[in-house]
Scaffold this motif. Structure first.
Motif, PDB file in Angstrom:
ATOM      1  N   ALA A  68      -8.421 -26.956  -8.327  1.00  0.00           N
ATOM      2  CA  ALA A  68      -9.055 -27.957  -7.463  1.00  0.00           C
ATOM      3  C   ALA A  68      -8.084 -29.061  -7.110  1.00  0.00           C
ATOM      4  CB  ALA A  68     -10.283 -28.540  -8.176  1.00  0.00           C
ATOM      5  N   GLY A  69      -7.249 -29.455  -8.095  1.00  0.00           N
ATOM      6  CA  GLY A  69      -6.269 -30.504  -7.849  1.00  0.00           C
ATOM      7  C   GLY A  69      -5.245 -30.097  -6.824  1.00  0.00           C
ATOM      8  N   VAL A  70      -4.786 -28.833  -6.887  1.00  0.00           N
ATOM      9  CA  VAL A  70      -3.812 -28.338  -5.913  1.00  0.00           C
ATOM     10  C   VAL A  70      -4.399 -28.365  -4.519  1.00  0.00           C
ATOM     11  CG1 VAL A  70      -2.546 -26.306  -5.142  1.00  0.00           C
ATOM     12  CG2 VAL A  70      -2.558 -26.919  -7.560  1.00  0.00           C
ATOM     13  N   LEU A  71      -5.667 -27.912  -4.393  1.00  0.00           N
ATOM     14  CA  LEU A  71      -6.314 -27.895  -3.083  1.00  0.00           C
ATOM     15  C   LEU A  71      -6.493 -29.303  -2.547  1.00  0.00           C
ATOM     16  CD1 LEU A  71      -7.742 -26.396  -0.832  1.00  0.00           C
ATOM     17  CD2 LEU A  71      -9.856 -26.477  -2.175  1.00  0.00           C
ATOM     18  N   ALA A  72      -6.953 -30.208  -3.409  1.00  0.00           N
ATOM     19  CA  ALA A  72      -7.143 -31.595  -2.970  1.00  0.00           C
ATOM     20  C   ALA A  72      -5.828 -32.225  -2.576  1.00  0.00           C
ATOM     21  CB  ALA A  72      -7.808 -32.408  -4.084  1.00  0.00           C
ATOM     22  N   GLY A 119       1.121 -29.468  -6.227  1.00  0.00           N
ATOM     23  CA  GLY A 119      -0.137 -30.210  -6.225  1.00  0.00           C
ATOM     24  C   GLY A 119       0.000 -31.324  -7.235  1.00  0.00           C
ATOM     25  N   LEU A 120      -1.102 -31.789  -7.787  1.00  0.00           N
ATOM     26  CA  LEU A 120      -1.071 -32.835  -8.802  1.00  0.00           C
ATOM     27  C   LEU A 120      -1.755 -32.338 -10.067  1.00  0.00           C
ATOM     28  CD1 LEU A 120      -1.967 -36.028  -6.712  1.00  0.00           C
ATOM     29  CD2 LEU A 120       0.277 -35.404  -7.622  1.00  0.00           C
ATOM     30  N   PRO A 121      -1.325 -32.807 -11.243  1.00  0.00           N
ATOM     31  CA  PRO A 121      -0.217 -33.730 -11.473  1.00  0.00           C
ATOM     32  C   PRO A 121       1.138 -33.034 -11.384  1.00  0.00           C
ATOM     33  CG  PRO A 121      -1.102 -33.021 -13.570  1.00  0.00           C
ATOM     34  CD  PRO A 121      -1.985 -32.432 -12.508  1.00  0.00           C
ATOM     35  N   VAL A 122       2.167 -33.824 -11.147  1.00  0.00           N
ATOM     36  CA  VAL A 122       3.547 -33.344 -11.215  1.00  0.00           C
ATOM     37  C   VAL A 122       4.318 -34.345 -12.075  1.00  0.00           C
ATOM     38  CG1 VAL A 122       4.136 -34.525  -9.049  1.00  0.00           C
ATOM     39  CG2 VAL A 122       5.605 -32.695  -9.895  1.00  0.00           C
ATOM     40  N   THR A 123       5.175 -33.827 -12.941  1.00  0.00           N
ATOM     41  CA  THR A 123       5.906 -34.681 -13.881  1.00  0.00           C
ATOM     42  C   THR A 123       7.390 -34.366 -13.810  1.00  0.00           C
ATOM     43  OG1 THR A 123       3.979 -34.678 -15.351  1.00  0.00           O
ATOM     44  CG2 THR A 123       6.063 -35.439 -16.280  1.00  0.00           C
ATOM     45  N   MET A 124       8.212 -35.402 -13.806  1.00  0.00           N
ATOM     46  CA  MET A 124       9.663 -35.244 -13.742  1.00  0.00           C
ATOM     47  C   MET A 124      10.333 -36.032 -14.860  1.00  0.00           C
ATOM     48  SD  MET A 124      10.071 -35.689  -9.603  1.00  0.00           S
ATOM     49  CE  MET A 124       8.444 -36.348  -9.221  1.00  0.00           C
ATOM     50  N   ILE A 171      16.327 -34.046 -14.771  1.00  0.00           N
ATOM     51  CA  ILE A 171      16.728 -33.121 -15.814  1.00  0.00           C
ATOM     52  C   ILE A 171      15.762 -31.943 -15.909  1.00  0.00           C
ATOM     53  CG2 ILE A 171      17.109 -32.865 -18.308  1.00  0.00           C
ATOM     54  CD1 ILE A 171      19.283 -34.422 -16.811  1.00  0.00           C
ATOM     55  N   ALA A 172      14.463 -32.233 -15.738  1.00  0.00           N
ATOM     56  CA  ALA A 172      13.454 -31.183 -15.829  1.00  0.00           C
ATOM     57  C   ALA A 172      12.202 -31.627 -15.087  1.00  0.00           C
ATOM     58  CB  ALA A 172      13.139 -30.872 -17.289  1.00  0.00           C
ATOM     59  N   HIS A 173      11.332 -30.663 -14.785  1.00  0.00           N
ATOM     60  CA  HIS A 173      10.120 -30.995 -14.039  1.00  0.00           C
ATOM     61  C   HIS A 173       9.011 -30.002 -14.348  1.00  0.00           C
ATOM     62  CE1 HIS A 173      10.916 -27.754 -11.025  1.00  0.00           C
ATOM     63  NE2 HIS A 173      12.162 -27.998 -11.383  1.00  0.00           N
ATOM     64  N   MET A 174       7.782 -30.392 -14.036  1.00  0.00           N
ATOM     65  CA  MET A 174       6.608 -29.580 -14.335  1.00  0.00           C
ATOM     66  C   MET A 174       5.510 -29.826 -13.314  1.00  0.00           C
ATOM     67  SD  MET A 174       4.020 -30.010 -17.610  1.00  0.00           S
ATOM     68  CE  MET A 174       5.251 -29.660 -18.851  1.00  0.00           C
ATOM     69  N   ASN A 175       4.825 -28.765 -12.918  1.00  0.00           N
ATOM     70  CA  ASN A 175       3.590 -28.885 -12.155  1.00  0.00           C
ATOM     71  C   ASN A 175       2.434 -28.567 -13.087  1.00  0.00           C
ATOM     72  OD1 ASN A 175       3.710 -29.173  -8.935  1.00  0.00           O
ATOM     73  ND2 ASN A 175       5.598 -28.217  -9.658  1.00  0.00           N
ATOM     74  N   GLY A 176       1.379 -29.364 -13.017  1.00  0.00           N
ATOM     75  CA  GLY A 176       0.234 -29.151 -13.885  1.00  0.00           C
ATOM     76  C   GLY A 176       0.239 -30.086 -15.082  1.00  0.00           C
ATOM     77  N   PRO A 177      -0.881 -30.126 -15.828  1.00  0.00           N
ATOM     78  CA  PRO A 177      -1.028 -31.055 -16.945  1.00  0.00           C
ATOM     79  C   PRO A 177      -0.376 -30.543 -18.217  1.00  0.00           C
ATOM     80  CG  PRO A 177      -3.002 -29.737 -16.749  1.00  0.00           C
ATOM     81  CD  PRO A 177      -2.108 -29.329 -15.596  1.00  0.00           C
ATOM     82  N   ALA A 178      -0.175 -31.446 -19.165  1.00  0.00           N
ATOM     83  CA  ALA A 178       0.352 -31.092 -20.480  1.00  0.00           C
ATOM     84  C   ALA A 178      -0.218 -32.065 -21.504  1.00  0.00           C
ATOM     85  CB  ALA A 178       1.878 -31.142 -20.497  1.00  0.00           C
ATOM     86  N   GLU A 179      -0.128 -31.697 -22.772  1.00  0.00           N
ATOM     87  CA  GLU A 179      -0.573 -32.571 -23.849  1.00  0.00           C
ATOM     88  C   GLU A 179       0.599 -33.462 -24.248  1.00  0.00           C
ATOM     89  OE1 GLU A 179      -1.822 -34.858 -25.790  1.00  0.00           O
ATOM     90  OE2 GLU A 179      -3.569 -33.557 -25.594  1.00  0.00           O
ATOM     91  N   TRP A 180       0.718 -34.597 -23.557  1.00  0.00           N
ATOM     92  CA  TRP A 180       1.892 -35.450 -23.713  1.00  0.00           C
ATOM     93  C   TRP A 180       1.896 -36.272 -24.993  1.00  0.00           C
ATOM     94  CZ3 TRP A 180       5.898 -34.129 -21.157  1.00  0.00           C
ATOM     95  CH2 TRP A 180       5.763 -33.520 -19.890  1.00  0.00           C
ATOM     96  N   SER A 181       0.818 -36.264 -25.749  1.00  0.00           N
ATOM     97  CA  SER A 181       0.817 -36.973 -27.027  1.00  0.00           C
ATOM     98  C   SER A 181       1.121 -36.036 -28.191  1.00  0.00           C
ATOM     99  CB  SER A 181      -0.533 -37.655 -27.262  1.00  0.00           C
ATOM    100  OG  SER A 181      -1.551 -36.686 -27.450  1.00  0.00           O
ATOM    101  N   SER A 182       1.371 -34.769 -27.905  1.00  0.00           N
ATOM    102  CA  SER A 182       1.605 -33.777 -28.951  1.00  0.00           C
ATOM    103  C   SER A 182       2.980 -33.941 -29.591  1.00  0.00           C
ATOM    104  CB  SER A 182       1.498 -32.366 -28.360  1.00  0.00           C
ATOM    105  OG  SER A 182       2.555 -32.138 -27.437  1.00  0.00           O
ATOM    106  N   ALA A 183       3.136 -33.324 -30.754  1.00  0.00           N
ATOM    107  CA  ALA A 183       4.428 -33.327 -31.433  1.00  0.00           C
ATOM    108  C   ALA A 183       5.486 -32.651 -30.570  1.00  0.00           C
ATOM    109  CB  ALA A 183       4.302 -32.623 -32.785  1.00  0.00           C
TER     110      ALA A 183
END
Length: 226
Positions: free
Chosen positions: A20-24, A188-193, A202-214
Motif C-alpha cells: 500500500a505504501g509503494v502504491l501511495a 516507495g516509502l519508507p526508504v532508508t540510506m 554507503i548502503a540503502h534499503m527500501n521498506g521497513p526494518a526493526e531499527w531498535s534491534s541488536a
C-alpha cells in the motif's frame, strides 16, 4: 517477546502495508513531480559530481559495512557504487533549508517517511529508540517527513506515538523523495540510506526494518568503525 518483534505487527500485515505504501508513494510522486521541489540547483549538482569520484573509492568499505546487515536489517544493500548525497535537501528542525552537507563529520541514517505510509508509521518508534541509544556527535537518525501540506498532521502523529528523541525534519515538496527516486534508490516509502561523515552513500534499503534491534545497533557500530 523477542527484540525484533517489539514494535512490528505480523509479517503478513507488514507486506500488505508495504504494498500500500509503494502504491501511495507512486501516486504522491505523480502529483508532485512537476513542482520544483526542494532540490539543489544545477551548480550544486555539478559539485556533487566531483564528490562522487571520492565516494566511488569507498566501494569496498560499502561492502564491508553492508555485510554486517543481517537479521532484522538484512534488506540493506551496499551502494553500488557509493555516491555523494551532500546536495540532498530538506528542512531542519528549525524549519530552515539544509542539506546532508550540513551533517558533515556525522554518519547519518536518513529515513524518508509519511503519515499515509503504514510501514513508515510502524517503524517510527524503533527509529526513535535507535536515536535515543546511539545518537551522538558522530551519528544521527535523520527521519524526514514528506507529507505534503502543513506540519499539523505529522506533528500530531509523532506526539500520539510518543516520539521524543528524533529531530523534526521535513520536506513538504516531495523533492527529496523524487531525488532519491531519480537516483534509483526509492521505489516507495519508507526508504532508508546510510550516509557516512563525508556525505557518501554507503548502503540503502527500501521498506521497513526493526531499527531498535541488536542487528541494527551492530550495523551502526560497523558504520562508525574504522
Amino acid at each position: 517477546m523477542a527484540d525484533g518483534n517489539r514494535f512490528f505487527p505480523a509479517p503478513r500485515l507488514i507486506l500488505a502495508a508495504l504494498a500500500a505504501g509503494v502504491l501511495a508513494g507512486a501516486v504522491a510522486v505523480y502529483v508532485s513531480e512537476s513542482g520544483s521541489g526542494n532540490n539543489a540547483p544545477p551548480q550544486a549538482a555539478a559539485a556533487d559530481g566531483k564528490d562522487d569520484v571520492a565516494c566511488k573509492a569507498k566501494a569496498e568499505r560499502a561492502k564491508q559495512v553492508a555485510a554486517k546487515a543481517v537479521g532484522q536489517v538484512a534488506a540493506l544493500q551496499p551502494a553500488d557504487p557509493p555516491q555523494s548525497m551532500k546536495t540532498l535537501a530538506f528542512n531542519g528542525p528549525d524549519g530552515k533549508p539544509m542539506t546532508i552537507a550540513d551533517h558533515a563529520g556525522k554518519t547519518v541514517l536518513l529515513n524518508l517517511w509519511a503519515t499515509w505510509c503504514a510501514p513508515c508509521r510502524a517503524e517510527m518508534p524503533a527509529l526513535d529508540a535507535l536515536q535515543k541509544e546511539k545518537g551522538s556527535n558522530t551519528f544521527e537518525v535523520v527521519a524526514v517527513n514528506v507529507d505534503t501540506g502543513d506540519d499539523a498532521k505529522p506533528k500530531k502523529f509523532l506526539k500520539e506515538i510518543g516520539v521524543e528523541t528524533l529531530g523534526y525534519y521535513r520536506d513538504p515538496t516531495m523533492g527529496l523523495f523524487n531525488e532519491a527516486k531519480t537516483r534509483g534508490l526509492a521505489l516507495g516509502l519508507p526508504v532508508t540510506m546510510l550516509i557516512d561523515g563525508e556525505g557518501c552513500l554507503i548502503a540503502h534499503m527500501n521498506g521497513p526494518a526493526e531499527w531498535s534491534s541488536a542487528d541494527a545497533k551492530r550495523l551502526v557500530e560497523a558504520a562508525l568503525g574504522p
